[in-house]
Design a protein around this motif. Sequence first.
Motif, PDB file in Angstrom:
ATOM      1  N   TYR A  33     -16.476 -26.450  17.975  1.00 23.46           N
ATOM      2  CA  TYR A  33     -16.163 -25.718  16.751  1.00 23.46           C
ATOM      3  C   TYR A  33     -14.834 -24.982  16.841  1.00 23.46           C
ATOM      4  O   TYR A  33     -14.456 -24.443  17.889  1.00 23.46           O
ATOM      5  CB  TYR A  33     -17.272 -24.704  16.448  1.00 23.46           C
ATOM      6  N   LYS A  38     -18.612 -19.418  15.106  1.00 24.53           N
ATOM      7  CA  LYS A  38     -19.469 -20.460  15.693  1.00 24.53           C
ATOM      8  C   LYS A  38     -19.426 -20.390  17.217  1.00 24.53           C
ATOM      9  O   LYS A  38     -18.580 -19.713  17.800  1.00 24.53           O
ATOM     10  CB  LYS A  38     -18.989 -21.840  15.231  1.00 24.53           C
ATOM     11  N   TYR A  41     -19.309 -24.660  21.717  1.00 25.68           N
ATOM     12  CA  TYR A  41     -19.820 -26.002  21.429  1.00 25.68           C
ATOM     13  C   TYR A  41     -21.347 -25.962  21.433  1.00 25.68           C
ATOM     14  O   TYR A  41     -21.966 -25.025  21.943  1.00 25.68           O
ATOM     15  CB  TYR A  41     -19.306 -27.043  22.428  1.00 25.68           C
TER      16      TYR A  41
END
Length: 348
Positions: A33, A38, A41
């Motif tokens: 991301y 976020k 990963y």
Amino acid sequence: MYFVDFRVVSDRTPINMIFGPISIKELDVTAVYESEAKPEYVEMRLQFECMVKHTFDGKNIPKQPGFNDPVTMRMAENSYMLRRSDLKSQAVPSSDWKKTNSPMLLKAAKIACNDDVMHSAVKAALNKRKKQFEMEKFNKKINKIGLPSDFYMVSYSTPSEYLDFAWQVAWWPKKRPDPTGRWSSYPTKKEWAEYQKKMAELEGSIQSAAQTMKEDLEANIADMQAEFDFKDEAAKIQGKRKLNRFEVNLIQVWLGKTEADVVKKMGNPVVNEAGNMRFLDYANEFSNKSVVVDMKSGAAWEEGIYSRCNFQFIFIPDKSSAWRVADVRVWASGDASFTCSGFAEVPD
């Protein structure tokens, strides 16, 4: 960015579904991301319901879904994420089965359900004479299962490598979100030397980086070719005989498994070797036959059931001289479904 290692597609079909119209395929997909909100990963272990493409008699093959039809999938156990806030791992919970038409999941399902096509696409694109990987041929093959031509092959295979590739090649020189300060802390002399070396290799344009990826990929051609050569030799062992319904499914799940895999699941076999091949034989037998005598007439006859199912795993050595399954043969006397169905095990 989404990454998938389609060399590893696992069959998770339960025993009670193994001869049915649906198989369960498992595939690992890594999402990296850009957004600061976020994780760095997420490593997703995804399972998909796939319509089988082969039946034991070649008839009644289920209709294959359209390219844009929703897929049935779930998040399987052992998925996890790397948190951006502190760079620590966190488990991602498994989910129930659900239908989805997410573009990413539709593509992942096509790869999982058509891993045979993906492998043949790689094989078609490997130019052994020039030692090159021809992307045009690869894209042409995967277009047939509804995958677009913007897929790229890279030589990396772990989430950490995908993360580095995204930020150091694809998104470089974009600033990486770094709430922990670990990505931007002052490096040691050794780290700085390694960084300078890596940047020297990546300096220039995306085109030069792509060339580096291509060279890395071509370095793996020998290994991939060895795998294809094994499958070609296995196909010769299997020949053009008509497979029965047990062999169709067992060859799909056992092909390439090691001798240890078979013995662990099936138990102690009868072993023979001939012609650079090894044979592991198993049998399942049932009998409740008995002689019945009519006391008045003195007539005697036999009643009951006798059935015997024979399983033979045929091995050939691979490039590293390890014995691997090239063929599975099944034959029976009596009621085959009675003794074969319960004996047809698949690897964990």
